[in-house]
Write a protein that holds these residues in place. Structure first.
Motif, PDB file in Angstrom:
ATOM      1  N   UNK A  91      14.756 -80.421  -5.333  1.00 23.22           N
ATOM      2  CA  UNK A  91      15.897 -79.827  -6.017  1.00 23.22           C
ATOM      3  C   UNK A  91      15.387 -78.735  -6.948  1.00 23.22           C
ATOM      4  N   UNK A  92      16.117 -77.636  -7.048  1.00 25.24           N
ATOM      5  CA  UNK A  92      15.743 -76.582  -7.987  1.00 25.24           C
ATOM      6  C   UNK A  92      15.981 -77.037  -9.422  1.00 25.24           C
ATOM      7  N   UNK A  93      15.081 -76.666 -10.303  1.00 27.77           N
ATOM      8  CA  UNK A  93      15.259 -76.882 -11.739  1.00 27.77           C
ATOM      9  C   UNK A  93      16.104 -75.723 -12.278  1.00 27.77           C
ATOM     10  N   UNK A  94      16.510 -75.772 -13.540  1.00 25.92           N
ATOM     11  CA  UNK A  94      17.200 -74.604 -14.110  1.00 25.92           C
ATOM     12  C   UNK A  94      16.364 -73.329 -13.999  1.00 25.92           C
ATOM     13  N   UNK A  95      15.062 -73.464 -14.120  1.00 24.46           N
ATOM     14  CA  UNK A  95      14.163 -72.314 -13.952  1.00 24.46           C
ATOM     15  C   UNK A  95      14.281 -71.745 -12.538  1.00 24.46           C
ATOM     16  N   UNK A  96      14.381 -72.624 -11.549  1.00 24.98           N
ATOM     17  CA  UNK A  96      14.548 -72.191 -10.166  1.00 24.98           C
ATOM     18  C   UNK A  96      15.919 -71.601  -9.911  1.00 24.98           C
ATOM     19  N   UNK A  97      16.945 -72.211 -10.469  1.00 28.45           N
ATOM     20  CA  UNK A  97      18.312 -71.697 -10.307  1.00 28.45           C
ATOM     21  C   UNK A  97      18.450 -70.302 -10.900  1.00 28.45           C
ATOM     22  N   UNK A  98      17.673 -70.023 -11.937  1.00 29.79           N
ATOM     23  CA  UNK A  98      17.725 -68.724 -12.594  1.00 29.79           C
ATOM     24  C   UNK A  98      17.249 -67.590 -11.677  1.00 29.79           C
ATOM     25  N   UNK A  99      16.592 -67.929 -10.591  1.00 22.86           N
ATOM     26  CA  UNK A  99      16.119 -66.921  -9.629  1.00 22.86           C
ATOM     27  C   UNK A  99      17.226 -66.439  -8.694  1.00 22.86           C
ATOM     28  N   UNK A 100      18.403 -67.026  -8.787  1.00 21.90           N
ATOM     29  CA  UNK A 100      19.504 -66.673  -7.892  1.00 21.90           C
ATOM     30  C   UNK A 100      19.843 -65.183  -7.978  1.00 21.90           C
ATOM     31  N   UNK A 101      19.845 -64.634  -9.171  1.00 24.37           N
ATOM     32  CA  UNK A 101      20.165 -63.217  -9.372  1.00 24.37           C
ATOM     33  C   UNK A 101      19.124 -62.330  -8.676  1.00 24.37           C
ATOM     34  N   UNK A 102      17.862 -62.703  -8.804  1.00 26.19           N
ATOM     35  CA  UNK A 102      16.790 -61.930  -8.168  1.00 26.19           C
ATOM     36  C   UNK A 102      16.952 -61.949  -6.649  1.00 26.19           C
ATOM     37  N   UNK A 103      17.209 -63.116  -6.099  1.00 24.18           N
ATOM     38  CA  UNK A 103      17.388 -63.233  -4.644  1.00 24.18           C
ATOM     39  C   UNK A 103      18.590 -62.427  -4.168  1.00 24.18           C
ATOM     40  N   UNK A 104      19.662 -62.460  -4.925  1.00 25.97           N
ATOM     41  CA  UNK A 104      20.856 -61.690  -4.562  1.00 25.97           C
ATOM     42  C   UNK A 104      20.544 -60.194  -4.544  1.00 25.97           C
ATOM     43  N   UNK A 105      19.823 -59.720  -5.544  1.00 24.28           N
ATOM     44  CA  UNK A 105      19.463 -58.301  -5.601  1.00 24.28           C
ATOM     45  C   UNK A 105      18.531 -57.912  -4.455  1.00 24.28           C
ATOM     46  N   UNK A 106      17.625 -58.798  -4.075  1.00 23.94           N
ATOM     47  CA  UNK A 106      16.750 -58.529  -2.935  1.00 23.94           C
ATOM     48  C   UNK A 106      17.560 -58.420  -1.649  1.00 23.94           C
TER      49      UNK A 106
END
Length: 114
Positions: A91-106
């Motif tokens: 499961x993603x931690x909050x730190x991992x969930x915070x990468x959602x914006x980066x992935x969306x921009x990629x």
């Protein structure tokens, strides 16, 4: 009466190394499979076999290495259940969930430029 200014004794630093936050981010994320694993976990908790099926081109060894690296860096959590055979969920931690914006921009960048 005039005042004269003394020459400043401050000498600017000339650093040998300037820390790069992008480099830090890439160190945390690790190898080439990390973003694909993270992308799959945005949908929720998954088991090892589910991740392997969803990312069909990754070998079990590479997936294991990526999962360990992401866990060590606090991007995901690994939960082990005492079943036979052992069940492991990621499961993603909050730190991992915070990468959602980066992935969306990629994703947007790829849609525009590739």
């Amino acid at each position: 009466m005039t005042t004269t200014k003394k020459a400043s004794s401050y000498i600017p630093k000339n650093p040998d190394f300037i820390e790069c936050n992008i480099e830090k981010t890439l160190d945390v994320l690790g190898g080439k499979w990390a973003f694909l694993v993270i992308r799959e976990l945005f949908g929720g908790t998954l088991r090892f076999g589910e991740l392997q099926r969803r990312i069909s081109s990754v070998s079990p060894r590479a997936l294991t290495s990526t999962l360990r690296h992401l866990e060590e860096n606090g991007v995901l959590e690994r939960e082990v259940f005492p079943t036979v055979p052992v069940t492991v969920e990621y499961t993603l931690t909050p730190k991992g969930q915070d990468l959602h914006v980066i992935c969306h921009e990629m994703k947007l960048w790829a849609a525009r430029w590739t």
